[in-house]
Motif scaffolding. Structure first.
Motif, short mmCIF file in Angstrom:
data_model
loop_
_atom_site.label_atom_id
_atom_site.label_comp_id
_atom_site.label_asym_id
_atom_site.label_seq_id
_atom_site.Cartn_x
_atom_site.Cartn_y
_atom_site.Cartn_z
N ASP A 1 -0.80 -10.84 6.50
CA ASP A 1 -1.44 -10.43 5.01
C ASP A 1 -0.73 -11.65 3.99
N GLU B 1 -8.68 0.32 8.61
CA GLU B 1 -7.37 0.07 7.70
C GLU B 1 -6.38 1.03 8.32
N ASN B 2 -6.85 2.37 8.60
CA ASN B 2 -5.69 3.24 9.12
C ASN B 2 -5.51 3.28 10.61
N THR C 1 -7.38 -7.60 8.62
CA THR C 1 -7.12 -6.40 7.94
C THR C 1 -5.70 -6.03 7.59
N GLU D 1 -3.81 -3.85 6.37
CA GLU D 1 -3.09 -2.69 6.55
C GLU D 1 -2.61 -2.54 7.79
N LYS E 1 -2.29 7.59 12.84
CA LYS E 1 -2.98 6.42 12.83
C LYS E 1 -3.89 6.50 13.94
#
Length: 571
Positions: A255, A394-395, A416, A418, A446
């Protein structure tokens, strides 16, 4: 036998923050089993296969960032922990390994389940402790309790790692039916107050002065946990100072804006003197190992003048054969200071900016290649991995088994922000990938998405042999019925023994395994089915799922060769 000192082991663990224990069935370890199973503050689970149990414990510790306790009986059970212990050591994951042992007078006397357990893990633990055999005397109890505190504190000190307690028991060691487990709350416990080395003003001034002597600075991040503070500082450094930052998929730097994610692709070619132009004069590294052999070769063949490694404590590896300075502080603190160094508009900075764009040009070229090369007419593993990673929820966490799975994923990288990435790259073995992901399922809500090849998957099938909820588990199984990596390694790929002795052909699928363990089974052998299956694969509907992709090993190798040739042909 007075079992209270044994029960107090669990109490000390609890008071020092341990909340998870993995136990394997056995007789000699009965007092330890009772101690942890009855403790109200420790979650215990039983896993019969000790090799799988140890990797599940590793996954729990990896996710919680706290030591997990492992308990087994005497004999070969302790040896089955060894692969995960070595992985934990090199990946710096805290484990407290407690092995029950026979009393010392019975070692080497041909007694059942009796081996030489002291120092069984050799140099792959931070330290091993031998418990006193007699625990009646107050000094012996003080000694035992001190050992437990020291072991836990050592496992949590930087660099984290596994620590071993070997505890001999004489019979009788089972509590009576009406005996309660008594935990002494006022037990002696030693708390370790950890601190991180910080940079003094003089050191900061020296770093700043040295900094301005270099024109081509490169930062490389090794395997590490996702760290927002580091990633924020690196984004600022890239933006303001035009310093290229390289981080492969296990660095969890995906990220960071304008990060160099795909160097393994473009460093595989040295056209038009590319490697020489990418040579840094200052290399800054942090974290653990990197996947890319091509990056290692670049930095070993075109050595920087200076190489600074950032690490608070512990031994430092000279991976690139150029280490000149070890800076003892956290990466967060170091990069925060670097981000604050004022850049000046001069010839020095123009050189650095030109160097930055050389790296960026290759990264963007590689990204365009990934976007245009796929979809391919011939379907294979590479495309499946690319589509799966690009559509990660995302999770979710991403787990990568070794061999081809982690290499394909490193070509693709993660988009992504996250998502956090995990891989057993301490020893880089194929054993334990399933179990490590299962450990994460036990510690997190998750989705846990594992991408694995068939040999790694079937090697660790006992990961699912337990009674716990692992419904968050998702496994993308790449089944080409062989060890496909040997087709891309020059040596074995040219040998007549390739298929039988290197690839090791196998006929298995995961269908019956899914029936045994109650998983949802999605079988895909055609490109037209994949998108619908992938959508179902990610749905969180209370079932663990395996999406099995059957493909041909030789076809996968040909696609990868075409991909690399296409990059080579790019202008």
């Amino acid at each position: 036998m007075n079992l209270t000192p044994i029960y107090n082991i669990a109490e000390i663990c609890s008071q020092l923050g341990i909340t998870q224990a993995i136990l394997s069935p056995g007789s000699r370890c009965a007092p330890l089993t009772v101690a942890f199973a009855r403790h109200p503050e420790i979650t215990t689970r039983t896993i019969s296969d000790e090799r799988s149990a140890a990797f599940i414990a590793l996954g729990l510790a990896q996710k919680t960032k706290q030591p997990t306790v492992l308990v087994c009986t005497s004999g070969s059970a302790a040896y089955n922990y060894a692969p995960a212990v070595a992985e934990a050591y090199f990946q710096q994951i805290p484990l407290l390994i407690i092995t029950a042992d026979r009393p010392p007078e019975w070692i080497d006397q041909l007694d059942g389940q009796t081996i030489r357990q002291q120092n069984i893990y050799g140099n792959h633990i931070k330290k091993g402790y031998q418990f006193p055999i007699e625990l009646e005397h107050k000094d012996a109890q003080w000694h035992a309790y001190r050992i437990v505190s020291e072991a836990i504190n050592l496992s949590k000190s930087f660099p984290h790692g596994p620590v071993h307690l070997n505890i001999p028991f004489r019979e009788p060691f089972y509590p009576t039916a009406d005996e309660e487990a008594v935990y002494e709350k006022d037990i002696k416990v030693i708390h370790n107050i950890a601190s991180t080395p910080t940079l003094g003003d003089q050191v900061i001034n020296d770093i700043t002065n040295s900094w301005h002597q270099f024109n081509h600075i490169l930062i490389v991040g090794g395997q590490g946990d996702k760290n927002i503070a580091i990633n924020t500082s690196l984004t600022q450094i890239i933006k303001e100072k035009k310093i290229p930052v390289v981080g492969d998929i296990i660095s969890n730097l995906h990220d960071v804006e304008d990060i160099i994610k795909r160097s393994d692709i473009f460093l595989g070619q040295d056209k038009n003197g590319l490697h020489e132009s990418l040579q840094p004069d200052l290399l800054i590294t942090f974290g653990k190992s990197t996947i890319s052999k091509n990056l290692k070769l670049l930095l070993r063949n075109y050595k920087p003048t200076g190489h600074w490694h950032i690490q608070p404590e512990g031994e430092v590896a000279d991976t690139y054969q150029s280490l000149t300075k070890i800076i003892r502080c956290s990466a967060e603190e170091f990069f925060k200071h670097i981000a604050d160094i004022q850049a000046e508009a001069d010839f020095h900075n123009q050189k650095q900016e030109n160097f930055f764009y050389l790296w960026q040009i290759e990264e963007r070229k590689t990204k365009r290649l990934l976007e245009t090369f796929f979809p391919t007419e011939t379907w294979g593993e590479f495309e499946c991995i690319k589509e799966t990673i690009e559509r990660l929820p995302e999770n979710s966490d991403l787990h990568l088994a070794n061999s081809m799975a982690v290499r394909y994923a490193n070509f693709v990288s993660v988009s992504t922000p996250e998502v956090e990435v995990f891989a057993n790259r301490g020893t880089s073995g194929i054993d334990g990938s399933n179990s490590t992901a299962v450990g994460h399922c036990l510690a997190s809500d998750k989705l846990q998405v594992l991408i694995t090849g068939d040999l790694a998957f079937f090697y660790d099938r006992n990961a699912f042999w337990n009674n716990y909820d692992i419904s968050k588990l998702r496994i993308l199984l790449l089944n080409n019925h062989s060890g496909g990596i040997f087709r891309i390694i020059n040596g074995p790929s040219r040998l007549p023994e390739l298929e039988e002795y290197f690839e090791t052909k196998q006929p298995l699928t995961a269908k019956l395994l899914c029936q045994e363990f109650g998983f949802e089974y999605l079988h895909c052998d055609k490109k037209t089915k994949f998108n619908n299956y992938l959508k179902a694969f990610f749905e969180d509907d209370g079932l663990a799922k395996i999406l099995e992709i059957e493909s041909d090993s030789a076809t996968n190798t040909e696609i990868l060769k075409q991909f690399k040739q296409t990059y080579k042909d790019l202008k």
